[in-house]
Design an enzyme around this catalytic site. Structure first.
Site, short mmCIF file in Angstrom:
data_model
loop_
_atom_site.label_atom_id
_atom_site.label_comp_id
_atom_site.label_asym_id
_atom_site.label_seq_id
_atom_site.Cartn_x
_atom_site.Cartn_y
_atom_site.Cartn_z
N SER A 155 1.98 10.30 -15.08
CA SER A 155 3.01 10.95 -14.26
C SER A 155 2.90 12.47 -14.26
O SER A 155 3.30 13.12 -13.30
CB SER A 155 4.39 10.55 -14.75
OG SER A 155 4.48 9.16 -14.81
N LYS B 272 12.96 2.07 -23.72
CA LYS B 272 13.83 1.96 -22.53
C LYS B 272 15.21 1.35 -22.82
O LYS B 272 16.17 1.65 -22.14
CB LYS B 272 13.14 1.12 -21.45
CG LYS B 272 12.05 1.90 -20.74
CD LYS B 272 11.42 1.10 -19.63
CE LYS B 272 10.29 1.90 -19.02
NZ LYS B 272 9.56 1.20 -17.99
N ASP C 58 12.62 2.19 -11.97
CA ASP C 58 11.55 1.18 -11.95
C ASP C 58 11.81 0.11 -10.88
O ASP C 58 10.91 -0.33 -10.18
CB ASP C 58 11.44 0.48 -13.31
CG ASP C 58 10.66 1.30 -14.33
OD1 ASP C 58 9.89 2.19 -13.92
OD2 ASP C 58 10.85 1.05 -15.54
N GLY D 259 11.14 -4.76 -20.91
CA GLY D 259 11.97 -3.76 -20.24
C GLY D 259 11.66 -3.66 -18.75
O GLY D 259 12.57 -3.61 -17.92
N ARG E 160 5.45 -15.10 -22.69
CA ARG E 160 4.79 -15.63 -23.89
C ARG E 160 5.83 -16.18 -24.86
O ARG E 160 5.70 -17.30 -25.36
CB ARG E 160 3.99 -14.50 -24.55
CG ARG E 160 3.41 -14.86 -25.88
CD ARG E 160 2.60 -13.72 -26.43
NE ARG E 160 3.43 -12.55 -26.76
CZ ARG E 160 2.94 -11.44 -27.30
NH1 ARG E 160 1.66 -11.34 -27.58
NH2 ARG E 160 3.74 -10.41 -27.56
N GLY F 221 -0.39 -1.25 -9.82
CA GLY F 221 0.73 -0.62 -10.53
C GLY F 221 0.98 0.83 -10.15
O GLY F 221 2.09 1.35 -10.29
P1 NAP Z 1 7.76 -4.26 -23.14
O1 NAP Z 1 9.22 -4.12 -23.00
O2 NAP Z 1 7.12 -3.96 -24.45
O3 NAP Z 1 7.38 -5.78 -22.73
C1 NAP Z 1 6.08 -6.26 -22.89
C2 NAP Z 1 5.97 -7.64 -22.25
O4 NAP Z 1 4.58 -8.01 -22.33
C3 NAP Z 1 6.75 -8.74 -22.97
O5 NAP Z 1 7.15 -9.68 -22.01
C4 NAP Z 1 5.70 -9.34 -23.91
O6 NAP Z 1 5.91 -10.69 -24.25
C5 NAP Z 1 4.47 -9.27 -23.01
N1 NAP Z 1 3.24 -9.30 -23.78
C6 NAP Z 1 2.77 -8.33 -24.59
N2 NAP Z 1 1.58 -8.72 -25.12
C7 NAP Z 1 1.33 -9.94 -24.63
C8 NAP Z 1 0.25 -10.86 -24.79
N3 NAP Z 1 -0.79 -10.57 -25.57
N4 NAP Z 1 0.29 -12.02 -24.10
C9 NAP Z 1 1.33 -12.31 -23.29
N5 NAP Z 1 2.38 -11.50 -23.09
C10 NAP Z 1 2.37 -10.31 -23.76
O7 NAP Z 1 6.98 -3.35 -22.07
P2 NAP Z 1 7.50 -2.90 -20.63
O8 NAP Z 1 8.24 -1.63 -20.71
O9 NAP Z 1 8.15 -4.07 -20.00
O10 NAP Z 1 6.11 -2.55 -19.89
C11 NAP Z 1 5.17 -3.56 -19.57
C12 NAP Z 1 4.02 -2.97 -18.75
O11 NAP Z 1 4.51 -2.47 -17.51
C13 NAP Z 1 3.31 -1.79 -19.39
O12 NAP Z 1 1.93 -1.91 -19.17
C14 NAP Z 1 3.84 -0.59 -18.63
O13 NAP Z 1 2.93 0.49 -18.61
C15 NAP Z 1 4.00 -1.19 -17.26
N6 NAP Z 1 4.97 -0.46 -16.42
C16 NAP Z 1 4.54 -0.01 -15.22
C17 NAP Z 1 5.42 0.66 -14.40
C18 NAP Z 1 4.95 1.19 -13.09
O14 NAP Z 1 5.63 2.03 -12.52
N7 NAP Z 1 3.84 0.73 -12.58
C19 NAP Z 1 6.75 0.86 -14.79
C20 NAP Z 1 7.15 0.34 -16.01
C21 NAP Z 1 6.25 -0.33 -16.83
P3 NAP Z 1 6.77 -11.09 -25.56
O15 NAP Z 1 8.21 -11.03 -25.13
O16 NAP Z 1 6.32 -12.44 -25.88
O17 NAP Z 1 6.45 -10.08 -26.62
#
Ligand code: NAP
Length: 531
Positions: free
Chosen positions: A280, A329, A365, A391, A412, A498
């Site tokens: 960003s 978050k 988001d 999140g 998962r 993304g």
């Molecule tokens: P988060 O709150 O840490 O959530 C992570 C998610 O991924 C959970 O559902 C987790 O499952 C799952 N996960 C992690 N490792 C895994 C694995 N090995 N196998 C299967 N599932 C797995 O993270 P978040 O804030 O939601 O962000 C997630 C992604 O979105 C990141 O890559 C972030 O950079 C991206 N993002 C992009 C934008 C954009 O504007 N493009 C905005 C926000 C976020 P469990 O519940 O089982 O742990």
């Protein structure tokens, strides 16, 4: 001699002191006015040259000409001797700091102190503008007494930690007794919160150069002009960093626009455990300049256990706003004052705005996800499978439900998807059924972090169930072409990457912080230069 004896007495008796020997009378008057108005002095950018031979050092000196001055590290040059010093000094085109750091002070020079003194004295004779001498080294007094036309910076480095403010104030006072032109205090940040000790230390001192080394110390280098460090050190380019966390000259000038930062600059940052990976900064910083607003966007690398203290510092230093990312978050909500209605319903915030001490959380988001998907697909009435329940999933589910999608969640950890589905009153299924669910749904959205840098070759799906006609969106943006996107393209699916979501949500953030809409195209243009 008389002056040298009197200076410590003058300093003891005075409320302020100003270093003016390098300035015209008019500039000196300007410095005094700024000091009385309690405004920091203009910070100069200093590029560090750490080549190991004279030829490369001379090339680097040319490259460094766009910095305000250069620091030449003699200790990096193999077999350094007086004739090499002469050759280097002969070619100096701009102001130069000469440093020859011995091994016991964290440098590479292995000769005797006598040899080191001879090299530095030669540099002084040849017109070095500044010589950096270490606090506590045998030769510092001798250099200060025989500095001729050069100025002496007496430096103190702590390669382990950032000690308390009291300890650093005491170091500053001890160095000041030695009567240098500038005092340099460099510590190591083991936490983002260490930077704030340095910002406090800089208050009311106009002859101090101070910042933290280490990746956690990056903001002390970028924000040096806001808090009044006389110099901000940077490397010439990425590969030539002489200290951890050093930023390169190009970034300092053209990304963070260091020369535009001043006491009034509004600081925005991304709060995240791996904030340094955020893209960003490439969108916001150039658009702040384009829209002529005095803002800068920096990485706030904050670990989970550092968040509470960090938010106290955020308030104390009156930072204007923040983007919030993994893993804060949700946790950050209890540390702010208010949530807007959408963030409240989503239960997560990715954007903070500090309005005169009142910090309000927003969520952009959901907006980003909806607009990115709308570029490729109708949302209303379509069957959408959402993978993940973290999140970001909360925001995606909220946004898509509001647009009228028929949603099914899998994760998962099944229980987390079930809980989220119940909360938002959408469908849920078990992760073991994912293959069948991919076939049944029109649109598949990955909201998990699987496939994100540095694990770019992972994918949450194996791709065998994808076929032409499906739309696949991955919200992971580093890399943009994730393994899932690559597989989907191969199968002929339409894809949404993304970066699209990131740009849309960043446009909203920019508007929340500055009250100006930067325009999608301008944000996209800057993003595309960096992916
Ligand atoms: P988060 O709150 O840490 O959530 C992570 C998610 O991924 C959970 O559902 C987790 O499952 C799952 N996960 C992690 N490792 C895994 C694995 N090995 N196998 C299967 N599932 C797995 O993270 P978040 O804030 O939601 O962000 C997630 C992604 O979105 C990141 O890559 C972030 O950079 C991206 N993002 C992009 C934008 C954009 O504007 N493009 C905005 C926000 C976020 P469990 O519940 O089982 O742990």
């Amino acid at each position: 001699m008389v002056l040298a004896r009197r200076i410590p007495l003058y300093q003891k008796a005075s409320d302020f002191s100003v270093e003016t020997s390098d300035e015209t009378p008019l500039q000196a008057a300007g410095l005094i006015i700024r000091l009385l108005q309690n405004q920091p002095m203009k910070t100069k950018i200093c590029a560090v040259i750490n080549a190991d031979n004279v030829k490369d050092a001379l090339n680097d000196m040319k490259k460094a000409e766009s910095a305000d001055l250069t620091e030449l590290r003699l200790d990096y040059i193999k077999n350094i001797n007086e004739s090499k010093v002469k050759e280097l000094m002969k070619n100096k085109k701009q102001k130069i700091i000469i440093t020859c750091r011995p091994i016991n002070f964290g440098g590479l020079f292995r000769g005797s102190e006598k040899e080191r003194l001879a090299l530095l004295s030669r540099a002084i004779e040849l017109g070095a503008d500044f010589v950096d001498a270490e606090f506590g080294s045998e030769i510092t007094n001798e250099l200060t007494e025989n500095k001729k036309g050069s100025k002496i910076i007496i430096s103190h480095h702590d390669f382990k930690e950032t000690p308390s403010l009291e300890k650093l104030e005491s170091v500053y006072n001890q160095i000041s007794q030695l009567n240098p032109n500038s005092v340099k205090i460099i510590t190591t940040a083991n936490s983002i919160n260490d930077n704030f000790i340095i910002f406090d230390l800089l208050k009311g001192k106009n002859n101090l150069i101070a910042f933290c080394m280490g990746a956690e110390g990056e903001i002390s280098r970028i924000l040096a002009p806001k808090f009044g460090s006389r110099l901000a050190y940077c490397s010439l380019d990425k590969e030539k960093e002489s200290a951890p966390g050093q930023i390169n000259l190009e970034e300092m000038k053209n990304l963070y626009h260091n020369n535009l930062i001043n006491k009034e600059t509004n600081v925005i940052g991304i709060i995240g455990e791996f904030a340094e990976n955020s893209m960003s900064k490439y969108m916001h910083n150039p658009n702040f300049v384009k829209n002529n607003v005095n803002f800068v966007y920096v990485p706030f690398k904050v670990a989970k256990n550092e968040l509470k203290d960090f938010m106290e510092n955020f308030r104390k230093f009156n930072f204007k706003g923040a983007a919030v990312t993994i893993p804060h978050k949700e946790n950050i909500i209890k540390l702010i004052d208010e949530l807007d209605e959408t963030a409240e319903q989503i239960g997560a915030t990715n954007t903070l705005v500090n309005d005169n001490g009142k910090i309000k959380g927003y969520n952009t988001d959901y907006y980003g996800a909806v607009y990115a998907l709308k570029e490729q697909a109708e949302i209303k009435g379509n069957k959408i499978l959402v993978l993940g329940a973290g999140g970001a999933a909360r925001a995606v589910v909220y946004g898509l439900k509001r647009e009228g999608a028929k949603l099914t969640l899998v994760n998962r950890t099944d229980g987390k998807a079930e809980k989220l589905a119940n909360e938002f009153k959408v469908g849920f299924d078990e992760f073991s059924n994912v293959s069948k669910l991919v076939k049944e749904n029109d649109i598949i959205i990955n909201t998990t972090s699987v496939g994100m840098y540095p694990k770019e070759n992972d994918s949450v799906l194996d791709g065998k169930d994808l076929f032409k006609g499906k739309i696949v969106m991955d919200i992971v943006y580093k890399p943009v072409n994730t393994k899932l996107i690559r597989m989907a393209k191969k199968k002929g699916c339409k894809t949404v990457t993304g970066d699209r979501m990131l740009i849309y949500q960043a446009v909203r953030q920019f508007e929340l912080w500055t009250k100006i809409n930067p325009g999608f195209k301008d944000m996209e243009k800057e993003m595309n230069k960096n992916i």
